[in-house]
Design a protein around this motif. Structure first.
Motif, PDB file in Angstrom:
ATOM      1  N   THR A  78       0.901  -1.191   0.005  1.00  0.00           N
ATOM      2  CA  THR A  78      -0.035   0.136  -0.150  1.00  0.00           C
ATOM      3  C   THR A  78       0.858   1.224   0.040  1.00  0.00           C
ATOM      4  OG1 THR A  78      -1.695  -1.055   1.018  1.00  0.00           O
ATOM      5  CG2 THR A  78      -1.634   1.158   1.246  1.00  0.00           C
ATOM      6  N   ARG A  84      -3.805   2.184   6.263  1.00  0.00           N
ATOM      7  CA  ARG A  84      -4.977   1.865   7.036  1.00  0.00           C
ATOM      8  C   ARG A  84      -6.448   2.763   6.487  1.00  0.00           C
ATOM      9  NH1 ARG A  84      -0.714   1.551   9.487  1.00  0.00           N
ATOM     10  NH2 ARG A  84       0.009   3.949   9.824  1.00  0.00           N
ATOM     11  N   LYS A  85      -6.514   2.364   5.081  1.00  0.00           N
ATOM     12  CA  LYS A  85      -7.644   2.986   4.447  1.00  0.00           C
ATOM     13  C   LYS A  85      -8.160   1.617   3.712  1.00  0.00           C
ATOM     14  CE  LYS A  85      -5.855   7.493   3.263  1.00  0.00           C
ATOM     15  NZ  LYS A  85      -5.774   8.564   2.349  1.00  0.00           N
ATOM     16  N   GLY A  86      -7.890   0.533   3.961  1.00  0.00           N
ATOM     17  CA  GLY A  86      -8.363  -0.884   3.425  1.00  0.00           C
ATOM     18  C   GLY A  86      -7.973  -1.284   2.019  1.00  0.00           C
ATOM     19  N   ARG A  89      -6.680  -4.585   2.340  1.00  0.00           N
ATOM     20  CA  ARG A  89      -7.810  -5.839   2.495  1.00  0.00           C
ATOM     21  C   ARG A  89      -8.524  -6.056   1.039  1.00  0.00           C
ATOM     22  NH1 ARG A  89     -10.091  -3.525   6.174  1.00  0.00           N
ATOM     23  NH2 ARG A  89     -11.367  -2.228   5.106  1.00  0.00           N
ATOM     24  N   ALA A  90      -8.567  -4.868   0.253  1.00  0.00           N
ATOM     25  CA  ALA A  90      -9.352  -4.616  -1.016  1.00  0.00           C
ATOM     26  C   ALA A  90      -8.462  -5.713  -1.895  1.00  0.00           C
ATOM     27  CB  ALA A  90      -9.567  -3.498  -1.510  1.00  0.00           C
ATOM     28  N   GLN A  93      -8.510  -9.282  -1.123  1.00  0.00           N
ATOM     29  CA  GLN A  93      -9.922  -9.989  -1.438  1.00  0.00           C
ATOM     30  C   GLN A  93      -9.812 -10.281  -2.935  1.00  0.00           C
ATOM     31  OE1 GLN A  93     -11.952 -11.387   0.295  1.00  0.00           O
ATOM     32  NE2 GLN A  93     -13.054 -12.124  -1.502  1.00  0.00           N
ATOM     33  N   LEU A 123      -3.491  -9.172   8.883  1.00  0.00           N
ATOM     34  CA  LEU A 123      -4.332  -9.179   7.724  1.00  0.00           C
ATOM     35  C   LEU A 123      -4.524 -10.380   7.076  1.00  0.00           C
ATOM     36  CD1 LEU A 123      -5.952  -7.565   5.174  1.00  0.00           C
ATOM     37  CD2 LEU A 123      -3.599  -7.350   4.044  1.00  0.00           C
TER      38      LEU A 123
END
Length: 151
Positions: A78, A84-86, A89-90, A93, A123
């Motif tokens: 990132t 820490r804005k997702g 995680r995105a 996924q 994560l």
């Protein structure tokens, strides 16, 4: 967020990958840095994505095919200003969904054992990855944590 397969030629992605490699080298001894250089990410068995929003690069990630039913997550990063804005995680996924689409049964990864890698390990654990032994060409390394997920 928009995900796109990236040819790794844009200056933004080149800079982010340089930051990624520098970060890995600052946390791990040289023999334990398993991040692929740009040339390695351009190999045919690797699909590399960048993620953007409003023309700004947020992050990247890659999926390496290890076999017809096994993939490896590579080069998850990132951009510093988007932590820490997702984004991670995105991206994770997105990679899991692509692995499922390809019919992989197993998705694995290597990450660092040092404290600086704790957010990454958390994560992956939240996404259902569990510790495993070395896979593919990896060997036991006290600086590496290996994780896998059956999908």
């Amino acid at each position: 967020m928009q995900f796109q397969i990236d040819d790794l030629s844009g200056p933004e992605i080149v800079a982010l990958l340089a930051e990624h490699l520098a970060g890995m080298r600052s946390l791990s001894p040289p023999q334990s840095v398993h991040a692929l250089p740009i040339e390695g990410l351009r190999r045919p068995e690797v699909t590399f994505w960048s993620v953007w929003e409003n023309g700004e690069l947020l992050g990247c990630g890659a999926l390496k095919e290890l076999g017809p039913q096994h993939g490896e997550i590579k080069s998850m990063r990132t951009a510093s200003r988007h932590l820490r804005k997702g984004v991670a995680r995105a991206m994770l996924q997105h990679i899991i969904e692509e692995a499922e689409r390809r019919g992989y049964r197993t998705l694995s990864l290597e990450t660092g054992a040092q404290p600086g890698f704790e957010p990454a390990r958390q994560l992956y654990a939240r996404a259902g990855f569990t510790a495993c032994g070395p896979f593919a060409d990896y060997t036991n390394d006290p600086n590496s944590i290996f994780m896998t997920k059956e999908i």
